[in-house]
Design an enzyme around this catalytic site. Structure first.
Site, PDB file in Angstrom:
ATOM      1  N   ASP A  94       0.825  -1.210   0.000  1.00  0.00           N
ATOM      2  CA  ASP A  94       0.000   0.000   0.000  1.00  0.00           C
ATOM      3  C   ASP A  94       0.863   1.265   0.000  1.00  0.00           C
ATOM      4  OD1 ASP A  94       0.961  -0.383   2.578  1.00  0.00           O
ATOM      5  OD2 ASP A  94      -0.978  -0.833   3.444  1.00  0.00           O
TER       6      ASP A  94
ATOM      7  N   ASN B 200      -7.783  -3.129  14.217  1.00  0.00           N
ATOM      8  CA  ASN B 200      -9.149  -3.508  13.835  1.00  0.00           C
ATOM      9  C   ASN B 200      -9.164  -4.700  12.875  1.00  0.00           C
ATOM     10  OD1 ASN B 200      -8.211  -2.367  11.506  1.00  0.00           O
ATOM     11  ND2 ASN B 200      -9.699  -0.699  11.410  1.00  0.00           N
TER      12      ASN B 200
ATOM     13  N   HIS C 177      -7.300  -5.002  10.119  1.00  0.00           N
ATOM     14  CA  HIS C 177      -7.034  -4.730   8.705  1.00  0.00           C
ATOM     15  C   HIS C 177      -5.709  -5.329   8.258  1.00  0.00           C
ATOM     16  CE1 HIS C 177      -5.047  -0.719   9.943  1.00  0.00           C
ATOM     17  NE2 HIS C 177      -4.127  -1.304   9.201  1.00  0.00           N
TER      18      HIS C 177
ATOM     19  N   GLU D 280      -9.698  -2.148   5.145  1.00  0.00           N
ATOM     20  CA  GLU D 280     -10.389  -1.866   6.401  1.00  0.00           C
ATOM     21  C   GLU D 280     -11.593  -2.796   6.573  1.00  0.00           C
ATOM     22  OE1 GLU D 280      -9.022  -0.109   8.554  1.00  0.00           O
ATOM     23  OE2 GLU D 280      -8.463   1.911   7.920  1.00  0.00           O
TER      24      GLU D 280
END
Ligand SMILES: N[C@@H]1[C@@H](O)[C@H](O)[C@@H](COP(=O)(O)O)O[C@@H]1O
Length: 219
Positions: A48, A114, A116, A121
């Site tokens: 990313d 979380n 990811h 996400e």
């Protein structure tokens, strides 16, 4: 006694490495940097990149990889989504073409608090390819520690999709620290849900998980 092999060690099985950023793989990159491994004939593709940051920006993932790995261990070629191009369609199509030409032999992954992976996400579909994401408040908050001011954290990123990650032949998932424990438990033992993107790794045939005691503390 076997004779020690002198000189750089080629990784014959690793033609393409999928690489991650964040604090988690830093120790791995340090060990690789200090090793005799030679990646000069291999390619790398990064998961990313932030939208809006140039490769020369110290907060960009490009810069991070240069500083923490590539300066010591240059690859033949290294690819990132082009964070400087605001045309998401063009960037994601081009990165998917790059990934198709460079099938990943080993993908290094960290995990967000979380759940990811990359910047996929919660709620990202499992069939997603490279796309532009709006980062969640939780991710912006977690990554603010790398920036002088929280408002400097970019709000968007380009990321490989979940399907892109799942196409890797092998995956190594790293997680350290108690703030990762809930995400690790939900990913490895929880029920199927796109709300915990890393859950999808339960469907991958070749995953190695490396945890410290704190990250494994909810088993
Ligand atoms: N895009 C990266 C992820 O690839 C990384 O796994 C995550 C965790 O970062 P850290 O290892 O610093 O906890 O941060 C970012 O969101």
């Amino acid at each position: 006694m076997p004779t020690p092999v002198a000189g750089p060690v080629q990784c014959d099985q690793l033609h393409v490495m999928g690489l991650a950023t964040g604090s988690t793989p830093l120790e791995l990159y340090k060990l690789i940097s200090e090793s005799d491994l030679d990646f000069s004939q291999a390619s790398s593709v990064n998961l990313d990149e932030y939208v809006g940051l140039k490769p020369t920006d110290p907060q960009s993932y490009h810069y991070f990889m240069q500083e923490h790995l590539f300066d010591a261990k240059p690859f033949k070629e290294s690819f990132f989504p082009d964070g400087t191009n605001p045309d998401a369609g063009a960037v994601t199509r081009e990165y998917d073409r790059i990934l198709a030409r460079h099938p990943i032999d080993l993908q290094v992954l960290g995990i967000g608090r979380n759940g990811h992976i990359g910047f996929n996400e919660p709620g990202t579909t499992f069939d997603s390819h490279t796309h532009r994401v709006a980062l969640t408040p939780s991710t912006i908050d977690a990554n603010a520690r790398f920036f002088d001011q929280p408002e400097q954290v970019p709000r968007y990123a380009y990321t490989m999709g979940i399907a892109s990650i799942m196409a890797a032949k092998r995956v190594i998932l790293l997680a350290f620290g108690k703030e990762k424990a809930a995400a690790i438990r939900a990913s490895l033992l929880g029920p199927v849900t796109p709300d915990v993107p890393a859950w999808v790794l339960q469907r991958h045939p070749n995953v190695t998980v490396v945890l410290d005691v704190a990250a494994a503390s909810q088993f």
